[in-house]
Scaffold this motif. Structure first.
Motif, PDB file in Angstrom:
ATOM      1  N   SER A  14       0.857  -1.190   0.041  1.00  0.00           N
ATOM      2  CA  SER A  14      -0.044   0.018  -0.024  1.00  0.00           C
ATOM      3  C   SER A  14       1.062   1.208   0.001  1.00  0.00           C
ATOM      4  O   SER A  14       2.267   1.064   0.267  1.00  0.00           O
ATOM      5  CB  SER A  14      -0.935   0.081   1.234  1.00  0.00           C
ATOM      6  OG  SER A  14      -0.074   0.217   2.445  1.00  0.00           O
ATOM      7  N   LEU A  15       0.272   2.408  -0.221  1.00  0.00           N
ATOM      8  CA  LEU A  15       0.895   3.838  -0.120  1.00  0.00           C
ATOM      9  C   LEU A  15       1.669   3.852   1.407  1.00  0.00           C
ATOM     10  O   LEU A  15       2.851   4.177   1.268  1.00  0.00           O
ATOM     11  CB  LEU A  15      -0.194   4.695  -0.386  1.00  0.00           C
ATOM     12  CG  LEU A  15       0.442   6.184  -0.174  1.00  0.00           C
ATOM     13  CD1 LEU A  15      -0.313   7.100  -0.862  1.00  0.00           C
ATOM     14  CD2 LEU A  15       0.345   6.803   1.209  1.00  0.00           C
ATOM     15  N   GLN A  16       0.815   3.572   2.270  1.00  0.00           N
ATOM     16  CA  GLN A  16       1.460   3.715   3.608  1.00  0.00           C
ATOM     17  C   GLN A  16       2.609   2.920   3.991  1.00  0.00           C
ATOM     18  O   GLN A  16       3.750   3.162   4.428  1.00  0.00           O
ATOM     19  CB  GLN A  16       0.479   3.548   4.819  1.00  0.00           C
ATOM     20  CG  GLN A  16      -0.498   4.490   4.923  1.00  0.00           C
ATOM     21  CD  GLN A  16      -1.169   4.576   6.084  1.00  0.00           C
ATOM     22  OE1 GLN A  16      -0.874   4.932   7.154  1.00  0.00           O
ATOM     23  NE2 GLN A  16      -2.670   4.628   5.915  1.00  0.00           N
ATOM     24  N   GLU A  17       2.494   1.637   3.196  1.00  0.00           N
ATOM     25  CA  GLU A  17       3.737   0.765   3.399  1.00  0.00           C
ATOM     26  C   GLU A  17       4.920   1.237   2.750  1.00  0.00           C
ATOM     27  O   GLU A  17       6.233   1.058   3.184  1.00  0.00           O
ATOM     28  CB  GLU A  17       3.300  -0.679   2.916  1.00  0.00           C
ATOM     29  CG  GLU A  17       4.456  -1.664   3.175  1.00  0.00           C
ATOM     30  CD  GLU A  17       4.903  -2.154   4.351  1.00  0.00           C
ATOM     31  OE1 GLU A  17       5.878  -2.675   4.484  1.00  0.00           O
ATOM     32  OE2 GLU A  17       4.190  -1.936   5.328  1.00  0.00           O
ATOM     33  N   ALA A  18       4.676   1.671   1.556  1.00  0.00           N
ATOM     34  CA  ALA A  18       5.857   2.149   0.724  1.00  0.00           C
ATOM     35  C   ALA A  18       6.421   3.654   1.540  1.00  0.00           C
ATOM     36  O   ALA A  18       7.745   3.769   1.227  1.00  0.00           O
ATOM     37  CB  ALA A  18       5.396   2.502  -0.657  1.00  0.00           C
ATOM     38  N   LEU A  19       5.525   4.436   1.876  1.00  0.00           N
ATOM     39  CA  LEU A  19       6.029   5.707   2.484  1.00  0.00           C
ATOM     40  C   LEU A  19       6.736   5.357   3.906  1.00  0.00           C
ATOM     41  O   LEU A  19       8.009   6.007   3.938  1.00  0.00           O
ATOM     42  CB  LEU A  19       4.812   6.465   2.788  1.00  0.00           C
ATOM     43  CG  LEU A  19       4.930   7.938   3.646  1.00  0.00           C
ATOM     44  CD1 LEU A  19       5.719   8.987   2.766  1.00  0.00           C
ATOM     45  CD2 LEU A  19       3.478   8.398   4.049  1.00  0.00           C
ATOM     46  N   PHE A  20       6.365   4.634   4.694  1.00  0.00           N
ATOM     47  CA  PHE A  20       7.096   4.737   6.232  1.00  0.00           C
ATOM     48  C   PHE A  20       7.970   3.144   6.046  1.00  0.00           C
ATOM     49  O   PHE A  20       8.996   3.574   6.634  1.00  0.00           O
ATOM     50  CB  PHE A  20       5.952   4.273   6.987  1.00  0.00           C
ATOM     51  CG  PHE A  20       5.147   5.448   7.319  1.00  0.00           C
ATOM     52  CD1 PHE A  20       5.413   6.398   8.254  1.00  0.00           C
ATOM     53  CD2 PHE A  20       3.615   5.497   7.140  1.00  0.00           C
ATOM     54  CE1 PHE A  20       4.987   7.700   8.355  1.00  0.00           C
ATOM     55  CE2 PHE A  20       3.090   6.576   7.307  1.00  0.00           C
ATOM     56  CZ  PHE A  20       3.386   7.858   8.102  1.00  0.00           C
ATOM     57  N   ASN A  21       7.816   2.384   5.245  1.00  0.00           N
ATOM     58  CA  ASN A  21       8.948   1.106   5.065  1.00  0.00           C
ATOM     59  C   ASN A  21       9.474   1.188   3.693  1.00  0.00           C
ATOM     60  O   ASN A  21       9.160   0.544   2.986  1.00  0.00           O
ATOM     61  CB  ASN A  21       8.183  -0.158   5.559  1.00  0.00           C
ATOM     62  CG  ASN A  21       7.344  -0.070   6.961  1.00  0.00           C
ATOM     63  OD1 ASN A  21       8.256   0.372   7.903  1.00  0.00           O
ATOM     64  ND2 ASN A  21       6.276  -0.657   7.127  1.00  0.00           N
ATOM     65  N   SER A  22      10.332   2.220   3.559  1.00  0.00           N
ATOM     66  CA  SER A  22      10.766   2.610   2.260  1.00  0.00           C
ATOM     67  C   SER A  22      11.496   1.642   1.279  1.00  0.00           C
ATOM     68  O   SER A  22      11.424   1.599   0.346  1.00  0.00           O
ATOM     69  CB  SER A  22      11.171   3.821   2.223  1.00  0.00           C
ATOM     70  OG  SER A  22      12.535   3.997   3.151  1.00  0.00           O
ATOM     71  N   LEU A  23      12.110   0.650   2.244  1.00  0.00           N
ATOM     72  CA  LEU A  23      13.051  -0.322   1.447  1.00  0.00           C
ATOM     73  C   LEU A  23      12.550  -1.702   1.734  1.00  0.00           C
ATOM     74  O   LEU A  23      12.082  -2.023   2.788  1.00  0.00           O
ATOM     75  CB  LEU A  23      14.259  -0.397   2.044  1.00  0.00           C
ATOM     76  CG  LEU A  23      15.524  -1.194   1.082  1.00  0.00           C
ATOM     77  CD1 LEU A  23      15.556  -0.164  -0.269  1.00  0.00           C
ATOM     78  CD2 LEU A  23      16.797  -1.231   2.027  1.00  0.00           C
ATOM     79  N   PRO A  24      12.088  -2.347   0.641  1.00  0.00           N
ATOM     80  CA  PRO A  24      11.467  -3.817   0.883  1.00  0.00           C
ATOM     81  C   PRO A  24      12.352  -4.662   1.373  1.00  0.00           C
ATOM     82  O   PRO A  24      13.505  -4.465   1.342  1.00  0.00           O
ATOM     83  CB  PRO A  24      11.145  -4.148  -0.695  1.00  0.00           C
ATOM     84  CG  PRO A  24      10.968  -2.944  -1.409  1.00  0.00           C
ATOM     85  CD  PRO A  24      11.760  -2.142  -0.700  1.00  0.00           C
TER      86      PRO A  24
END
Length: 434
Positions: A14-24
């Motif tokens: 999700s957007l929030q996951e990519a925003l706050f946890n920026s590195l997979p």
């Protein structure tokens, strides 16, 4: 909106996951699963509109499923109280897009303030304080520090290479205090960047902190940087020649943002990736072989990157099609001597004072225009020249005027945590802040 990892397209978040946890966790980088396309008449409709006005329209295209119109208005109003003016050097032929009118006097303000505003909107939904890690070769750290200073629910740790940033850049990183912590690393920018990446994959640190990043590895640093490419064309005459952008390039987030704008439908004839002697990407564009190198120290220090993180994004934007990439993007590099000569020429011919990075961008534009006549060239001016005093002062033989908001930092006391260039040392120091 959703995002996938460049190492696994099935890893969608999700957007929030990519925003706050920026590195997979798979060590890739997030990319949007789809890129919005410009509606008919969009380019004509933004003529002479400000950066904030254009950003509002573009953010609605990107985030209409995630934010309300009121939230988008709040976001762009916070992010862009400044503009990015186009300065004409040669009528209809050569321009400079000045990206340094934000609070830290560097183009990084655009992405950093957008990201800070977006995090502020979502911070109330986070169960823990967000701890942002940033590696900087100069300008990113100052923009992030100023963009996130005293933002509730956010702490920032900035890593910078000892002796490889200007004095005023260092002051921007080390004098704000509060929720901003600076780590002076005995190593290169690449060492700093490697530490940040390692931190996101370390179990002890991910348990102790809710980690995020404001480097261009975070997709929400990159997306808003595409906005000023649109703002550039909005300031040109309607009958301008095909546009060419020359982008001073280090970690290649800025160029990737331009290509993202092109993918949305921005009419661009070509991009020029202009680098200093850290020429990994120009070499790749000429040979097809990507060979990272140890970074070299140059006058344009914010571009001293030997293994640019965003290279993988650049490839993905071209769907791994080398022929398409190399036909749209030209790669050129320049020495410090060429950079100095260009800075002096710009002053003498146009009465224009440029920082070393901007000079590299203009050198790239001039090299392209020597081979291609019918175009309107725009070089990105990435930082105010005063940020690189005393180097700039020495080149010109006199002091460059320093804007007041930068001058006041010179008298403030530096506070930084000195560490060797190893992840173990950084991890130990970071855990002491927990």
């Amino acid at each position: 909106m959703t995002f996938y990892s460049t190492n696994n397209s099935a890893n969608v978040v999700s957007l929030q996951e990519a925003l706050f946890n920026s590195l997979p966790q798979d060590k890739g980088l997030y990319m949007p699963t789809s890129i919005p396309q410009l509606p008919d008449g969009f380019i004509d409709g933004i003529t002479n509109q400000s950066l904030a006005e254009i950003a509002y329209k573009l953010t609605k295209l990107w985030l209409h499923d995630d934010l309300t119109p009121a939230q988008i208005e709040e976001l762009v109003t916070y992010a862009f109280p400044f503009d990015t003016p186009l300065v004409e050097l040669e009528a209809g032929r050569k321009y400079v897009l000045e990206l340094f009118h934000g609070p830290s006097l560097a183009f990084k303000d655009v992405g950093a303030r957008f990201m800070a505003g977006l995090m502020s909107i979502y911070s109330a939904t986070q169960s823990r304080e967000v701890h942002i890690l940033v590696a900087t070769s100069g300008d990113t750290g100052g923009a992030v520090a100023m963009g996130f200073h005293n933002v509730p629910g956010v702490r920032v740790s900035i890593l910078y290479p000892k002796g490889r940033v200007s004095q005023l850049q260092e002051k921007q990183l080390t004098t704000l205090g509060g929720n901003i912590h600076a780590f002076e690393v005995d190593g290169s920018f690449d060492d700093c960047q490697a530490m940040v990446k390692a931190a996101f994959l370390d179990n002890d640190l991910t348990k102790a902190f809710s980690l995020s990043s404001a480097n261009s590895i975070n997709i929400f640093r990159l997306i808003p940087q595409s906005f000023y490419y649109f703002r550039a064309l909005a300031q040109l005459q309607a009958d301008h020649a095909p546009a060419v952008f020359s982008t001073p390039s280090g970690n290649f987030g800025n160029l990737s943002a331009g290509v993202l704008a092109w993918r949305m439908g921005l009419p661009v004839q070509a991009f020029v990736a202009a680098t200093n002697l850290n020429k990994v990407v120009p070499d790749y564009l000429s040979s097809g072989q990507y060979a990272p190198m140890a970074s070299l120290a140059t006058l344009s220090n914010a571009m001293d990157v030997g293994n640019p993180s965003n290279f993988v994004r650049l490839q993905r934007l071209f769907e791994e099609d080398f022929d398409q990439l190399s036909s749209l993007v030209s790669g050129v590099y320049f020495t410090d001597d060429q950079t100095v000569d260009e800075m002096i020429k710009l002053r003498d011919r146009y009465n224009y004072i440029a920082c070393p990075h901007t000079a590299v961008g203009l050198l790239g534009l001039e090299s392209y225009q020597q081979l291609h006549v019918d175009n309107c060239g725009i070089a990105l001016a990435t930082a105010h020249p005063a940020k690189f005093s005393p180097v700039v002062d020495t080149i010109f033989g006199h002091s460059v005027d320093v804007p007041e908001r930068l001058a006041v930092l010179a008298q403030r006391e530096k506070h930084a945590i000195a560490i060797p260039g190893t992840f173990a040392a950084f991890k130990e120091s970071l855990l002491e802040l927990a």
